[in-house]
Design an enzyme around this catalytic site. Structure first.
Site, short mmCIF file in Angstrom:
data_model
loop_
_atom_site.label_atom_id
_atom_site.label_comp_id
_atom_site.label_asym_id
_atom_site.label_seq_id
_atom_site.Cartn_x
_atom_site.Cartn_y
_atom_site.Cartn_z
N CYS A 98 50.15 38.34 44.16
CA CYS A 98 49.42 39.25 45.06
C CYS A 98 48.52 40.14 44.20
CB CYS A 98 50.37 40.07 45.92
SG CYS A 98 51.66 40.94 45.02
N ASP B 15 56.24 32.12 42.79
CA ASP B 15 55.58 33.37 43.21
C ASP B 15 55.99 34.45 42.20
OD1 ASP B 15 54.03 34.93 45.10
OD2 ASP B 15 55.92 35.86 45.68
N ASP C 32 67.27 34.40 34.98
CA ASP C 32 65.90 34.69 34.54
C ASP C 32 65.08 33.42 34.79
OD1 ASP C 32 63.54 35.16 33.23
OD2 ASP C 32 64.43 35.71 31.32
N PRO D 50 62.11 39.32 48.09
CA PRO D 50 63.17 39.61 49.07
C PRO D 50 63.50 38.47 50.02
CG PRO D 50 61.12 40.60 49.79
CD PRO D 50 60.84 39.98 48.44
N GLY D 51 62.70 37.39 50.05
CA GLY D 51 63.15 36.20 50.77
C GLY D 51 62.34 35.75 51.97
N ASP E 22 66.62 34.64 41.75
CA ASP E 22 65.97 35.90 41.38
C ASP E 22 66.70 36.51 40.20
OD1 ASP E 22 63.68 37.61 42.76
OD2 ASP E 22 65.10 39.00 41.81
N CYS F 166 61.28 32.87 42.00
CA CYS F 166 61.34 34.34 42.09
C CYS F 166 61.37 34.68 43.57
CB CYS F 166 60.14 34.97 41.40
SG CYS F 166 59.85 34.38 39.71
N ALA F 167 62.54 34.53 44.19
CA ALA F 167 62.61 34.42 45.65
C ALA F 167 62.69 35.75 46.40
CB ALA F 167 63.81 33.56 46.03
#
Length: 720
Positions: free
Chosen positions: A244, A191, A165, A110-111, A138, A107-108
């Site tokens: 997070c 992540d 997905d 915004p990078g 993503d 799930c990269a």
């Protein structure tokens, strides 16, 4: 702030930050408040990460901080600095990446973490093509393009951005010594999407929108993504799961469920000795589950039947004390906001000791090829729940099976493989969304396009020309990109099951005037550090004073350069060149790191083709005050008639007109998301250089060339 480690100028940037910009912040007051000095993160290696309390608003609006703000913006665009939440730097560090590792970022976008992974692959700047690679995925098509922008700043041939997905990301295959094997990753970053309640200090919306329902809805997705991740992890590999959020239902509950169903195949790594200086708490083993209406439940059996669709058994802590002890949930990391003035964060490091229980036939799968039935593809993994479906008869002759499947596959892909075409998956096999991507077409060995390039630049015989690709099957090839050998393997063997958004680094661009000089393609700055080790001709070594002239003047005449440079240029034909600066150890006050620039040699001039922000970066590293340099240029331009001799006033005027046209093209590029380093500005300037003695004709050519190139830019946006 994080300084990019593979950057050859990392030490110079760090020195510039500490000795110049940070010192200017001392005793500075903004709106009556003293500015707090940035502090280095004690747990980040080599003092390359710094924490500052300056908000974006203060940085943008305060005149006293304008110079510091411009520095940050410019260096960020170059990829030398990343502005990133401090705790989000932790997961890539705990992955312990080496340059040979195959990495999946599930799930990269915004990078920022993806950028860290790329930096770790290129830890050795002397190796242009590391054996490892990063596949950044993503689910959101639009966010994938943000991911592309982040990755492109680092100019790596070892990154591929895909759009799937994460909970059902397909198994990929690679060719190993002539046989197909399933690709298993050495490192996986997981992540996952989360409620984000750990960001409540900086994200005001969390206070308005947060409910306990958020974590209940996300738990299932998080568990599916993590499960899919460990399935694709190689034995002995490491996966980092992070959020997070501070809610145990999104954290320890997911890890406990994963460990329980792995039946000993996974274990939590003890990372207590890693990242010394990082304040943390151990993972928790006891928690309750709460509904939106305030009801609390300690065990699954207490949940009423009408609530069992919202609350699942995997959300509760493990009750068996013996089993709980073997899980070692205390090895998870919990970082609370007050620990070191950051956001809240959760991290767990998992190591795969053996195949997952539902994947015990893993070695068999290595040799098994995908089979097609009608419009669907049968693979070894069930993408919805990640469970492995093994229907193969153990007594079946494997050679016969492999032969049949090989024939099936060859009938479908033989033609495209011959042409080296890796297009998007057929619409019948996968429902696609977002923009339609152009295919990735590898140059065949006998392509006549490559021979003039090889001859013109005297490329080394070891140059991997098979790794060159374009984004067009028909018409003129305008850009040539390059990927690593390992990514080429992935692309060629998975074109039907994978939606690739972007890969490769641009190394050559077509120049309309280049053919008359022996080569239709000029070097591209973003790929020069990858190409340089293979180039043996058209290299001009320049001194530091020459570099300053190249970077501060748009189109300097040869007479302005050192006598040594003039001698080297005199015997060289017009066209694209490499400008190389090597530091002199006997002059410690000069820049002590090498610089490689793309340039163009005209009949009477020599210029560098370097994007604006990269120019500013090099000038800063050489101690040139960028703002003063700008003012000097403006002053010199205002005195055209007084300073110009022998009729050169008309030449300068033509260049000013051209610069305005280039600015217009650059603005157009910015509106559509292109970077300022593209060819319209560069190519139009070539026209002036090559025909400087015929001013009227030069102006017409420049105008038409800018218009034509701006059209090309519009079409290339879809590709890039």
């Amino acid at each position: 702030l994080r300084v990019s480690l593979p950057c050859s100028h990392a030490k110079e940037i760090l020195h510039c930050l500490k000795e110049k910009y940070f010192k200017e912040l001392q005793d500075l007051e903004v709106d009556g408040q003293k500015v707090e000095m940035p502090q280095s993160l004690s747990w980040y290696p080599e003092e390359l990460a710094w924490h500052t309390n300056l908000s974006r608003k203060i940085l943008r609006k305060s005149p006293q901080l304008e110079k510091f703000h411009q520095f940050l913006v410019s260096e960020t665009e170059c990829g030398n600095i990343s502005r990133q939440e401090a705790v989000s730097m932790i997961p890539p560090l705990l992955l312990n990446v080496n340059p040979h590792h195959k990495i999946l970022d599930m799930c990269a976008a915004p990078g920022s973490k993806t950028a860290q992974l790329i930096e770790m692959l290129h830890a050795d700047m002397n190796v242009p093509f590391p054996k490892g690679f990063v596949i950044a995925n993503d689910v959101d098509n639009k966010r994938c393009y943000l991911l592309v922008h982040q990755a492109k700043r680092l100019n790596s041939p070892c990154i591929m951005v895909v759009n799937h997905d994460a909970s059902s990301i397909p198994n990929l295959q690679i060719d190993v010594d002539g046989r197909k094997e399933v690709l298993f990753y050495d490192r996986i970053l997981c992540d996952v999407p989360c409620s984000g309640d750990g960001t409540m200090r900086k994200n005001i919306d969390v206070w308005k929108k947060w409910t306990t329902q958020n974590s209940l809805q996300l738990h299932g997705l998080q568990l599916r993504i993590a499960t899919r991740g460990v399935e694709q992890l190689a034995e002995g590999g490491r996966m980092v799961y992070s959020t997070c959020s501070l809610n145990p239902i999104e954290n320890e509950a997911v890890i406990a469920s994963l460990l329980e169903k792995s039946q000993g195949a996974l274990e939590l790594a003890d990372v207590s000795s890693e990242l010394p200086g990082l304040k943390r708490m151990p993972g928790i083993t006891k928690w309750k589950v709460m509904l939106k209406d305030g009801q609390w439940f300690e065990e699954w059996k207490d949940v009423p039947s009408n609530r069992q669709s919202q609350i699942r058994p995997t959300m509760f802590p493990v009750k068996d004390e013996e089993k709980l002890k073997t899980m070692n949930l205390e090895r998870c990391l919990r970082i609370l906001p007050h620990h070191q003035n950051t956001g809240g964060f959760f991290v767990a490091v998992l190591i795969k000791k053996s195949p997952m229980p539902w994947n015990k036939r893993q070695p068999k799968v290595h040799q098994k090829l995908p089979q097609r039935t009608g419009d669907t593809e049968v693979t070894a993994a069930n993408s919805d729940n990640g469970s492995e479906c093994i229907t193969e008869d153990p007594t079946l002759d494997e050679n016969v099976e492999c032969k049949k499947t090989q024939e099936l596959q060859n009938s479908d892909t033989e033609q495209s493989k011959k042409e080296g075409v890796c297009g998007p998956p057929p619409s019948k096999k996968m429902k696609l969304f977002g923009f339609k991507e152009d295919p990735f077409v590898f140059l065949p060995e006998d392509d006549p396009l490559f021979l003039p390039i090889q001859k013109f630049y005297a490329l080394d015989p070891s140059f991997p020309k098979m790794n060159l690709l374009t984004r067009t099957q028909e018409g003129k090839k305008r850009q040539l990109y390059m990927v690593s050998k390992e990514l080429r393997n992935v692309l060629l063997n998975n074109s039907e099951k994978m939606k690739v958004i972007n890969t490769g680094i641009k190394v050559w661009s077509r120049n309309s005037d280049g053919e008359q000089f022996g080569c239709a393609f000029r070097l591209a700055q973003e790929g020069i550090y990858t190409l340089y080790p293979f180039i043996h001709a058209r290299i001009i070594n320049v001194c530091i004073e020459d570099v300053k002239i190249l970077l501060t003047q748009e189109n300097p005449f040869l007479s302005k350069f050192s006598s040594e440079t003039q001698k080297k240029v005199k015997d060289m034909a017009m066209g694209s060149i490499v400008l190389k600066y090597d530091p002199d150890p006997e002059k410690p006050d000069d820049l002590q790191c090498p610089i490689v620039l793309c340039g163009w040699q005209g009949k009477t001039s020599l210029r560098a083709f370097v994007p604006k922000n990269e120019r500013l970066h090099y000038l800063r590293m050489m101690g040139v005050e960028v703002f003063k340099a700008k003012r000097k240029e403006e002053e010199s331009e205002s005195k055209t008639e007084e300073e110009v001799q022998h009729g050169l006033a008309q030449t300068e005027e033509r260049m000013d007109v051209e610069d305005k046209e280039n600015d217009l093209v650059t603005k157009m590029e910015a509106e559509i998301g292109e970077e300022s380093s593209h060819s319209p500005v560069e190519s139009s300037a070539m026209e002036v250089e090559n025909k400087i003695e015929d001013l009227d004709q030069s102006s017409k050519n420049a105008n038409s060339h800018v218009n034509q190139e701006s059209k090309d830019t519009d079409t290339s946006n879809v590709k890039d």
